[in-house]
Enzyme design. Structure first.
Site, mmCIF file in Angstrom:
data_model
loop_
_atom_site.group_PDB
_atom_site.id
_atom_site.type_symbol
_atom_site.label_atom_id
_atom_site.label_comp_id
_atom_site.label_asym_id
_atom_site.label_seq_id
_atom_site.Cartn_x
_atom_site.Cartn_y
_atom_site.Cartn_z
ATOM 1 N N ASP A 179 26.929 -15.740 -23.723
ATOM 2 C CA ASP A 179 26.918 -15.783 -22.086
ATOM 3 C C ASP A 179 25.842 -17.084 -21.979
ATOM 4 O OD1 ASP A 179 26.268 -15.611 -19.455
ATOM 5 O OD2 ASP A 179 25.580 -13.281 -19.832
HETATM 6 C C1 BGC Z 1 26.576 -14.274 -16.664
HETATM 7 C C2 BGC Z 1 27.863 -14.171 -17.254
HETATM 8 C C3 BGC Z 1 28.645 -15.421 -16.544
HETATM 9 C C4 BGC Z 1 28.201 -16.643 -16.853
HETATM 10 C C5 BGC Z 1 28.616 -17.944 -16.403
HETATM 11 C C6 BGC Z 1 25.929 -15.765 -16.830
HETATM 12 O O1 BGC Z 1 24.611 -15.744 -16.226
HETATM 13 O O2 BGC Z 1 25.699 -13.275 -17.208
HETATM 14 O O3 BGC Z 1 28.487 -13.308 -16.654
HETATM 15 O O4 BGC Z 1 29.951 -15.557 -16.958
HETATM 16 O O5 BGC Z 1 26.643 -16.949 -16.424
HETATM 17 O O6 BGC Z 1 28.397 -18.355 -14.982
#
Ligand code: BGC
Length: 727
Positions: free
Chosen positions: A259
Site C-alpha cells: 500500500d
Molecule cells: C490506499 C490504497 C490505494 C493507495 C493509492 C492508499 O492510501 O490505502 O487503497 O490504492 O493509497 O492511492
C-alpha cells in the site's frame, strides 16, 4: 552483442502473435529468464519501486515499458501528478463511476460482478492502466470503519464468491486486478502501525478466505499489502502472510505491491515477500538534483545490500520475474484488447448493479413503490438528495463524467408529481483528513424542511453518511454510530410534521436508527456512482423491484457488535496493539451465538412482491469428503409483481469439538420469478466447506457426524432445516 540482445528482446515482446515465431515455442518462464539475463542489477532494482506516484520505471534501452496503476475499485481514478497527490488536471480522464463494492455485494449476484469487472477493466485499459488497485475484500468487522464502503461485507463466503468474477472480468482486458488490503486492515484509525493480534482460526476462517479465493479461483495477478501490522510485522513485508501463506500455500505467482507508504524496512521488504514498493514518504523530486525515489527501501539501500552480499541477487531476481510475468499478462501482451469508456453499456451495468444492490429494509403499508404517474406533492429532503458521492472518501474518489443525483433522478421519472426540495441539514465540503463544518445555519435549514414536509403528500428523506472525513472516508473512522449533522433530530421533527415518510439511507455502513419504528419505508442505498439518481428512481417508482440483501448486519446498538462488545483493546486498540477477542464471531455469527437481535440481519432485504420457499431437500443424507451437497428448494412468487429472491443456504455443526457459529453461509442463488410463478433452485456446497480451522493440527478439520443445513432468505429468516451426516 548488446544490439542483438535488444533485437532479441523486441522479438520476445512483440513476436507473441505468429505461431511460427521462435519465442512462442518457449514457455513464459523461459522468456522471462532470458529477459532477466539482459538486465543489469541496477535495472532490476529500479523495477521494484516507484518512479512516480502511480508508476514504476521500465527499461527504455530494451523497450520494456513502465507499469501504470490507478485506483480503484469503483472506477478509474483521475490522473494524479507525477510527484504529489494533487490532480493533474487532465480533461480526458472523466469516467463511469460504478456503485461501491458494498452495493455490488448486496446484489448477491456473481454474474453482475463479472459484468462490473469487465466494464471497469475496459475503462482502465482505455486509460492505459496496467494495474487497477482493487477490489478490496477486508471483512466488515465494525460499523465505524471508514472504509467499509469499499469492501464486500462481513461474510467470507459472500466476499469470496463475488470477488472472483470481478477479478476475471478486469483481467480479461489485460489489466491486472490488485486485491487489497492483505490483510486485517479492518479500521482506518492508526492503520499505519496498529498491530493486530488475532487467532489463527479467525484468520483462516474469516479474514483470509476472500483473498484465497482471489488468488486460487480468480487468478489475481497482484495483491496489495495492508498498512497495519500482524503479529509484530508490517503486512507489506510479513513472512507468514506473504512468503508462507500467499506465495507458498496458495502458490501466488504475481506481484505483491505495498500500500502507498506501507514499506518500512529494506531487509524485511527484500526477504519477507514484498515485490514492489510504492508511495513511500517522499514526494519525489526535491530542489536537489537527486531523485528522491532512489531513497525508497527497495531502491538504493536494497542495491547496496545486494552488492555487499548481505542479500542474494536471487532475491531481486524473484521479484523481477514476478514483475515481468505481470507485464506479459498486461502491457507486454500484444493481444490485449483496447478498452473503451463512457459508453452506454457501462452506464447500463452501473445502473443495473445499483438497482439490484439497493436493499428495501422496511415497507409498512406498501409505502414503496410510489407510482410515478400520481399527481402528488413529494417533499424530497436531505443533503444526500443532491450531494455528489463520487467525490471525497480518499483514494477511491472518482472524476465521474456524469453523476445523476437522487433529486435529478426523481425529477426525470416523476414528471406528474410536484417535487419540492429542501436541504434539511448540511455537512460541509469533503476534505481529506479534516472536518470542515458547514457555514449554513442548521436551524433555518431544519425549519424550512419541516415546512416543506408539512405541505407534501409524501416525504422522502435522503440522509445517511457521506464521503467526508470521519464519515465513509479513508484515513479515519466514524466517531459515532448515530447519524451525523443533526439528522436524528431533523427526522423526529419531519415525522411530527408528516408521518407519510420514507427514508433512503446513503452510506456504506450501518447506522443507529432511533426513529426506525416511526418511518413507513426504509431503503439502504449505498454509494451508487454515475447512475445513482436513475437507479434510485427505478426502485422508488417500482420500475425495478428491489432484490438487494444486506451484506452485513445492522446492530441496534454499537455494543451489540462483537468488536465493540470487547471494549477498547478490541476496537480501536491502545494505538500499539489490538486484539480481535471475538475471534470467529463476526457479524451475524455473533448475533446468532449470543442471541442478540439485530436491527436488520445479514441477508435481509424485502421485495415489492412476496416469496414462499418450500420443499427443501438434499440429494442424499450422508456424504464423504470430496462430494458436493446439492440443496434444492422451490421458490414461489406469491405476490403481484415479478421479482428476484436470494435463496441462502447456511450450515452449522451442533455438537462440534470446538465452539462454532450456529450457522454460516455456504451457498446462495438469486432467482428471478414471475408473479404467480414458481422455480426450482439448486445450490451446491462442497463438503470440504464444512470444515473448521483446527489450531491443534494447524489445518482444516472436517468433523464427522451430523450437520444442520438451514435454508432461508435472510440469516434471521430460515424456513427449513435439514440434517445431513458427514461420514
Ligand atoms: C490506499 C490504497 C490505494 C493507495 C493509492 C492508499 O492510501 O490505502 O487503497 O490504492 O493509497 O492511492
Amino acid at each position: 552483442m548488446r544490439r542483438s540482445f535488444v533485437v532479441a528482446i523486441l522479438i520476445l515482446i512483440a513476436g507473441m502473435k505468429g505461431a511460427e515465431a521462435q519465442p512462442l515455442q518457449k514457455s513464459l518462464d523461459a522468456k522471462i529468464d532470458s529477459i532477466l539475463s539482459l538486465l543489469t542489477l541496477e535495472e532490476k532494482v529500479a523495477m521494484c519501486h516507484a518512479q512516480s506516484k502511480f508508476s514504476t520505471p521500465g527499461v527504455p534501452r530494451l523497450g520494456i515499458p513502465e507499469i501504470w496503476m490507478s485506483d480503484g475499485p469503483h472506477g478509474v481514478r483521475g490522473e494524479i501528478n507525477w510527484d504529489n497527490w494533487g490532480y493533474a488536471g487532465w480533461t480526458n480522464d472523466s469516467i463511469t463511476a460504478f456503485p461501491a463494492l458494498t452495493c455490488l455485494a448486496a446484489t448477491f449476484n456473481p454474474e453482475l460482478s463479472f459484468q462490473y469487472g469487465v466494464s471497469v477493466g475496459e475503462e482502465a485499459r482505455y486509460r492505459n492502466k496496467d494495474v487497477l488497485l482493487g477490489p478490496g475484500v477486508n471483512i466488515y468487522r465494525t460499523p465505524l470503519n471508514g472504509r467499509n464502503f469499499e469492501y464486500m461485507g462481513e461474510d467470507p463466503h459472500l466476499a469470496s464468491v463475488l470477488v472472483v468474477p470481478y477479478i476475471k472480468g478486469v483481467q480479461l482486458n489485460g489489466v491486472a486486478a490488485c486485491v487489497k488490503h492483505y490483510v486485517l486492515n479492518n479500521q482506518e484509525l492508526w492503520r499505519d502501525h496498529i498491530n493486530v493480534e488475532v487467532s489463527d482460526r479467525a484468520l483462516y476462517e474469516i479474514y483470509l478466505p476472500a483473498f484465497k479465493a482471489a488468488v486460487e479461483e480468480g487468478g489475481v495477478w497482484s495483491v496489495m499489502g495492508a498498512y497495519n501490522q500482524f503479529r509484530g510485522q508490517h503486512c507489506c513485508h510479513n513472512e507468514l502472510l506473504l512468503n508462507k501463506i500467499l506465495k507458498t500455500d496458495w502458490d501466488f505467482d504475481g506481484v505483491v505491491i505495498t500500500d502507498w507508504g506501507g514499506a518500512h524496512d529494506t531487509r524485511e521488504a527484500a526477504l519477507y515477500g514484498l515485490d514492489m514498493e510504492m508511495g513511500t514518504g517522499t514526494d519525489g523530486l526535491t530542489t536537489s538534483t537527486e531523485n528522491a525515489y532512489d531513497y525508497y527501501y527497495l531502491a538504493r539501500p536494497f542495491l547496496k545490500m545486494i552488492k555487499s552480499g548481505e542479500i542474494e541477487e536471487a532475491v531481486v531476481d524473484d521479484k523481477v520475474r514476478r514483475i515481468l510475468r505481470l507485464m506479459f499478462r498486461t502491457n507486454m501482451n500484444p493481444n490485449r484488447p483496447m478498452g473503451r469508456m463512457n459508453n452506454k453499456e457501462h452506464l447500463k451495468v452501473a445502473r443495473t448493479v445499483a438497482g439490484e444492490g439497493i436493499v428495501l429494509l422496511k415497507n409498512e403499508g406498501r409505502f414503496f413503490p410510489i407510482g410515478p404517474n400520481r399527481e402528488i406533492t413529494i417533499a424530497v429532503i436531505g443533503e444526500n438528495a443532491t450531494r455528489a458521492m463520487t467525490v471525497g472518501g480518499g483514494s477511491s474518489e472518482l472524476k465521474a463524467r456524469n453523476e445523476i443525483s437522487p433529486l435529478e433522478g426523481l425529477q426525470a421519472r416523476f414528471q406528474h408529481a410536484r417535487i419540492i426540495y429542501s436541504m434539511g441539514y448540511a455537512s460541509g465540503p469533503p476534505q481529506y483528513g479534516r472536518v470542515v463544518p458547514s457555514a449554513l445555519d442548521a436551524d433555518s435549514l431544519r425549519s424550512a424542511a419541516v415546512a416543506a414536509a408539512a405541505r407534501a403528500d409524501v416525504v422522502l428523506f435522503f440522509g445517511g453518511l457521506n464521503k467526508n472525513h470521519h464519515q465513509d472516508c479513508e484515513g479515519g473512522d466514524r466517531q459515532d454510530f448515530g447519524l451525523p449533522f443533526g439528522q436524528d433530530e431533523l427526522l423526529e421533527q419531519l415525522i411530527q410534521a408528516n408521518d407519510n415518510l420514507g427514508v433512503i439511507l446513503i452510506s456504506g455502513n450501518a447506522v443507529e436508527m432511533p426513529w426506525v419504528d416511526r418511518v413507513k419505508g426504509l431503503m439502504q442505498a449505498w454509494y451508487l456512482g454515475s447512475e445513482a439518481g436513475n437507479a434510485l428512481a427505478d426502485v422508488i417508482s417500482g420500475d425495478v423491484n428491489p432484490s438487494g440483501k444486506l451484506p452485513f448486519s445492522f446492530p441496534v446498538r454499537l455494543e451489540d457488535n462483537a468488536a465493540h462488545h470487547y471494549g477498547k483493546l478490541s476496537y480501536p486498540g491502545d494505538s500499539v496493539n489490538q486484539y480481535y477477542q471475538e475471534g470467529i464471531f463476526v457479524g451475524y455469527r455473533w448475533h446468532d451465538i449470543r442471541e442478540i437481535r439485530p436491527l436488520f440481519a445479514f441477508g435481509h432485504g424485502l421485495s415489492y412482491t412476496t416469496f414462499e420457499l418450500s420443499g427443501a431437500k438434499t440429494n442424499k443424507q450422508s456424504y464423504t469428503a470430496g462430494e458436493a451437497i446439492l440443496v434444492s428448494c422451490q421458490v414461489a412468487n406469491t405476490g403481484d409483481a415479478d421479482g428476484a429472491e436470494v435463496v441462502q443456504v447456511y450450515a452449522g455443526k451442533p455438537d462440534s469439538k470446538v465452539e462454532r457459529p450456529v450457522k454460516e453461509l455456504k451457498g446462495f442463488r438469486k432467482v428471478q420469478v414471475e408473479k404467480g410463478g414458481r422455480r426450482s433452485v439448486e445450490i451446491s456446497i462442497d463438503v470440504e466447506g464444512l470444515a473448521f480451522y483446527d489450531e491443534s493440527i494447524a489445518g482444516w478439520n472436517l468433523e464427522k457426524g451430523t450437520y444442520i443445513i438451514y435454508i432461508g432468505n435472510a440469516s434471521d429468516n430460515i424456513f427449513q432445516q435439514l440434517e445431513i451426516v458427514i461420514q
